[in-house]
Design a protein around this motif. Structure first.
Motif, PDB file in Angstrom:
ATOM      1  N   THR A 179      92.698  42.564  67.319  1.00  0.00           N
ATOM      2  CA  THR A 179      93.484  42.994  68.469  1.00  0.00           C
ATOM      3  C   THR A 179      93.240  42.106  69.679  1.00  0.00           C
ATOM      4  O   THR A 179      92.158  41.538  69.847  1.00  0.00           O
ATOM      5  CB  THR A 179      93.156  44.452  68.846  1.00  0.00           C
ATOM      6  OG1 THR A 179      91.754  44.548  69.154  1.00  0.00           O
ATOM      7  CG2 THR A 179      93.483  45.391  67.700  1.00  0.00           C
ATOM      8  N   LYS A 211      97.162  45.041  71.756  1.00  0.00           N
ATOM      9  CA  LYS A 211      98.112  44.836  70.676  1.00  0.00           C
ATOM     10  C   LYS A 211      97.415  44.193  69.471  1.00  0.00           C
ATOM     11  O   LYS A 211      96.497  43.385  69.610  1.00  0.00           O
ATOM     12  CB  LYS A 211      99.270  43.935  71.130  1.00  0.00           C
ATOM     13  CG  LYS A 211     100.045  44.459  72.340  1.00  0.00           C
ATOM     14  CD  LYS A 211     100.957  45.588  71.965  1.00  0.00           C
ATOM     15  CE  LYS A 211     102.013  45.858  73.036  1.00  0.00           C
ATOM     16  NZ  LYS A 211     101.494  46.400  74.302  1.00  0.00           N
ATOM     17  N   VAL A 212      97.887  44.540  68.270  1.00  0.00           N
ATOM     18  CA  VAL A 212      97.341  43.987  67.031  1.00  0.00           C
ATOM     19  C   VAL A 212      98.049  42.676  66.716  1.00  0.00           C
ATOM     20  O   VAL A 212      99.274  42.611  66.719  1.00  0.00           O
ATOM     21  CB  VAL A 212      97.529  44.969  65.863  1.00  0.00           C
ATOM     22  CG1 VAL A 212      97.017  44.355  64.561  1.00  0.00           C
ATOM     23  CG2 VAL A 212      96.811  46.286  66.153  1.00  0.00           C
ATOM     24  N   ASP A 245     101.368  47.739  68.731  1.00  0.00           N
ATOM     25  CA  ASP A 245     100.430  48.596  69.471  1.00  0.00           C
ATOM     26  C   ASP A 245     100.132  49.818  68.610  1.00  0.00           C
ATOM     27  O   ASP A 245     100.803  50.844  68.708  1.00  0.00           O
ATOM     28  CB  ASP A 245     101.069  48.995  70.809  1.00  0.00           C
ATOM     29  CG  ASP A 245     100.079  49.667  71.741  1.00  0.00           C
ATOM     30  OD1 ASP A 245      99.075  50.209  71.251  1.00  0.00           O
ATOM     31  OD2 ASP A 245     100.318  49.658  72.958  1.00  0.00           O
TER      32      ASP A 245
END
Length: 394
Positions: free
Chosen positions: A297, A303-304, A336
């Motif tokens: 992340t 976010k990934v 996300d």
């Protein structure tokens, strides 16, 4: 401010920053590859055995390498386009010609390839026993073609204006950065569906016309020409992620995300959930089972951008775009998310919609409702940009 008034006022106030570009020709057929400013080349097919080519109306076919006209016609024709030992064939054979440019004679001519209509020209290349086909079209047509199929909801005219500028900026980024390439963009990768036969009445055509030739540029992080890979996302859920983080490539965009209080306030309402059985996910990976996983992340946005899977013998790293494509965009709706893992299933719980980079459409819509215009919306999500006019007179 109404869109027309905004564009007129913007051009008046920014006359000192107008960019004077080279004149855009209406057609380009006399060199091996089309490479003029204002045109974009989209790969339609690569290494195929044949394709059905239909032309409705007048046309000309050139050998772009030699600049010679090899065929012309005024009547509708439909034949199988195929490679032969002595060159390309379409109804008739063109001896010794291994690349052709199909050029509509006027605006009333339609080109259909495998039943899909395209504007602009088609460049067909024979390499060995296969064909590759590239659509060469004006960037303005490309912007309409990219947005029309994707805009299903009623967006504010200022949001559509901002979107048009985003997609146009991206097209100029790829066409100028890779000017000498046989193609700038892969149609399948970007979801290019050709030109729309009829208007969807979603406001896209009007927005593209009203923002005609307007682009974003950045002296801080853009290319030498100032262009960058501008993108958009449905709902950023509070903060955008830098382009290079989520897409895993340099797009010459800002390396900082942008906070969006409007999207943050709506974060809980954007919640989604998706579950997949362990065996089904393992099959998608080509494995019999999964022992563990690990998410990668972005520290700033949460976010990934990647995920790693492991079993007893193997490990596999996937960037988030590939993983989303594997599961489906309607299932893994954003980058996300968190994962709840058990012996039987993976459950993804997330927020927002889309990759999370660039212009946030939810925020843009809310900003437009509050009176913000397209320029103000773009400046909120693309820091350190100027909006310029690309003068491509025909």
């Amino acid at each position: 401010m109404r869109l027309r008034a905004f564009i007129g006022l913007f051009l008046l106030l920014s006359i000192t920053t107008v960019v004077r570009a080279e004149t855009l020709p209406t057609r380009h057929v006399k060199i091996e590859q089309a490479s003029n400013l204002g045109l974009v080349k989209v790969l339609l097919y690569k290494d195929i055995d044949a394709a059905n080519l239909e032309i409705r109306g007048g046309y000309q076919i050139f050998d772009p390498k030699e600049g010679n006209k090899v065929a012309k016609g005024v009547l509708d024709k439909q034949f199988l386009l195929r490679p032969t030992l002595d060159g390309i064939a379409w109804g008739e054979q063109y001896p010794g010609v291994f690349q052709v440019a199909v050029v509509p004679k006027n605006e009333d001519t339609y080109i259909l390839l495998n039943g899909i209509q395209y504007s602009g020209d088609l460049y067909i290349y024979q390499v060995g026993s296969t064909l590759s086909i590239v659509n060469v079209l004006p960037i303005e047509d490309f912007v309409s073609s990219m947005l029309n199929p994707k805009i299903n909801s009623q967006l504010h005219p200022e949001v559509l204006a901002a979107l048009s500028i985003v997609v146009r900026t991206q097209a100029y980024f790829y066409s100028t950065r890779n000017e000498s390439s046989f193609w700038h963009l892969d149609g399948r990768e970007i979801g290019y569906q050709g030109s729309c036969v009829c208007s969807r009445r979603n406001g896209v055509d009007e927005a593209v016309a009203m923002t005609h030739h307007l682009v974003m540029k950045s002296d801080r992080y853009g290319t030498q020409d100032g262009f960058f890979d501008a993108t958009y996302t449905g709902h950023c859920a509070g903060k955008t992620v830098p382009y290079h983080v989520v897409h895993r490539k340099e797009g010459f965009t800002s390396h900082k995300g942008v906070e969006s209080p409007l999207a943050q306030a709506n974060r809980a309402d954007s919640r989604w959930r998706y579950a997949i059985h362990m065996e089904d996910l393992a099959k998608k990976l080509g494995w019999e089972g999964i022992a563990k996983y690990e998410l990668y992340t972005d520290v700033d946005s949460g976010k990934v951008y990647g995920i790693r899977f492991e079993n007893q013998e193997n490990s596999l790293d996937l960037d988030i775009m590939k993983f989303q494509a594997m599961l489906g965009e309607n299932n893994l709706k954003s980058t996300d998310f968190s994962v709840q893992y058990s012996d039987k299933s993976f459950s993804f719980v997330g927020y927002g919609e889309g990759p999370g980079a660039g212009l946030c459409l939810f925020s843009a819509q809310e900003m437009a409702k509050r009176g913000k215009n397209a320029a103000e919306i773009l400046e909120a999500f693309f820091p350190d940009i100027k909006i310029n006019f690309m003068n491509t007179k025909k």
